[in-house]
Design a protein around this motif. Structure first.
Motif, short mmCIF file in Angstrom:
data_model
loop_
_atom_site.label_atom_id
_atom_site.label_comp_id
_atom_site.label_asym_id
_atom_site.label_seq_id
_atom_site.Cartn_x
_atom_site.Cartn_y
_atom_site.Cartn_z
N GLU A 101 0.85 -1.19 0.00
CA GLU A 101 0.00 0.00 0.00
C GLU A 101 0.88 1.24 0.00
OE1 GLU A 101 -3.13 0.05 -0.46
OE2 GLU A 101 -3.78 -2.00 0.03
N GLN A 123 -0.54 -1.50 -6.99
CA GLN A 123 -1.90 -1.64 -6.49
C GLN A 123 -2.22 -0.63 -5.40
OE1 GLN A 123 0.67 -3.47 -5.85
NE2 GLN A 123 0.46 -4.83 -4.10
N THR A 225 -11.71 -0.52 1.86
CA THR A 225 -12.04 -1.90 1.50
C THR A 225 -10.82 -2.82 1.58
OG1 THR A 225 -11.72 -1.28 -0.82
CG2 THR A 225 -13.97 -1.29 0.02
N ARG A 226 -9.60 -2.27 1.35
CA ARG A 226 -8.40 -3.09 1.44
C ARG A 226 -7.79 -3.05 2.84
NH1 ARG A 226 -6.44 -1.38 -3.86
NH2 ARG A 226 -4.81 -0.19 -2.86
N GLN A 229 -9.32 -5.18 5.61
CA GLN A 229 -9.23 -6.63 5.56
C GLN A 229 -8.28 -7.19 6.61
OE1 GLN A 229 -8.18 -7.72 1.56
NE2 GLN A 229 -9.96 -6.72 0.64
#
Length: 256
Positions: A101, A123, A225-226, A229
């Motif tokens: 990230e 990503q 959303t990531r 997790q």
């Protein structure tokens, strides 16, 4: 410095310079002798500098005085900017590769918290924390991680009402933000959970530099959303390690 009748401010700086030049600290008698000051005058000046944390002393019978945290913070603000940014970039490149990230480092200036380095993997979330960007003091995780460790005057300078409501989740009450700062001091990390962008979360850890304090923070950001997790520790543990490594590197820098 004036040869005759030096002004009080010159005497203060004379003492600071004398103490800074010593490797092992100086006693009051040594400061008085080197500065060519009567001992009562030296005592008065040194005491005033101690009250401001410009000088500190040990607890031995013959106290030795050394440069204190306030003066060291001033010197840290004058470090070589190219090396500071290079160390910060090295840190975020490694952290982004490890976590997958966007990672970033911010630095406190007189009137802003500003990003100085960022690394975004393919990503990663690329829309935030660009180098040079100013972070909102009341909402950004990195700003909270720094301001939680500042004195009241500094906090008041950054948290001047009205605080902008950037999203429905932004805290706009100064006391509520200060309460969050207290929590940051306990946990040693800060969170921005959709307070700047309703789709984005960020974590940040303060960079503690011995005898200077906190003027940098290491952060990680990405879509809720990531980041949602994983639990907090998944992000915080690597960031704390990165912050400690960055602190060790920054501590080696000398004023430019």
């Amino acid at each position: 410095m004036s040869a005759k009748n030096p002004r009080p401010i010159e005497r203060y700086f004379q003492i600071i310079e004398i103490v800074a030049a010593s490797r092992d600290g100086l006693t009051l008698a040594e400061i008085s002798q080197i500065a060519n000051l009567p001992k009562p005058s030296a005592h008065r000046l040194v005491k005033a500098l101690q009250e401001l944390d410009v000088l500190v002393s040990d607890e031995t019978w013959y106290k030795k005085f050394r440069i204190g945290p306030y003066m060291r913070r001033i010197l840290q603000l004058c470090v070589e900017p190219e090396k500071e940014v290079a160390f910060a970039q090295m840190t975020v490149d490694r952290l982004a590769a490890e976590l997958g990230e966007t990672a970033y480092v911010v630095r406190m200036e007189h009137d802003s918290i500003r990003s100085i380095a960022r690394s975004a993997p393919d990503q990663g979330h690329r829309l935030h924390v660009l180098p040079g960007e100013v972070l909102p003091a009341h909402a950004a995780a990195s700003a909270k991680a720094i301001l939680a460790f500042q004195d009241e005057a500094t906090v008041a300078r950054f948290l001047t009402p009205p605080l902008d409501a950037l999203t429905p989740l932004t805290k706009t009450d100064v006391e509520a933000v200060k309460a969050e700062f207290a929590q940051v001091r306990e946990t040693d990390f800060a969170i921005c959970d959709r307070e700047i962008d309703e789709n984005v979360r960020a974590y940040a850890c303060p960079v503690h530099i011995e005898a200077i304090g906190v003027i940098h923070a290491v952060g990680v950001t990405g879509p809720v959303t990531r980041l949602g997790q994983h639990d907090h520790d998944h992000w915080i543990a690597p960031m704390k390690q990165a912050a400690d490594t960055l602190a060790a590197m920054l501590a080696t820098l000398k004023p430019a």
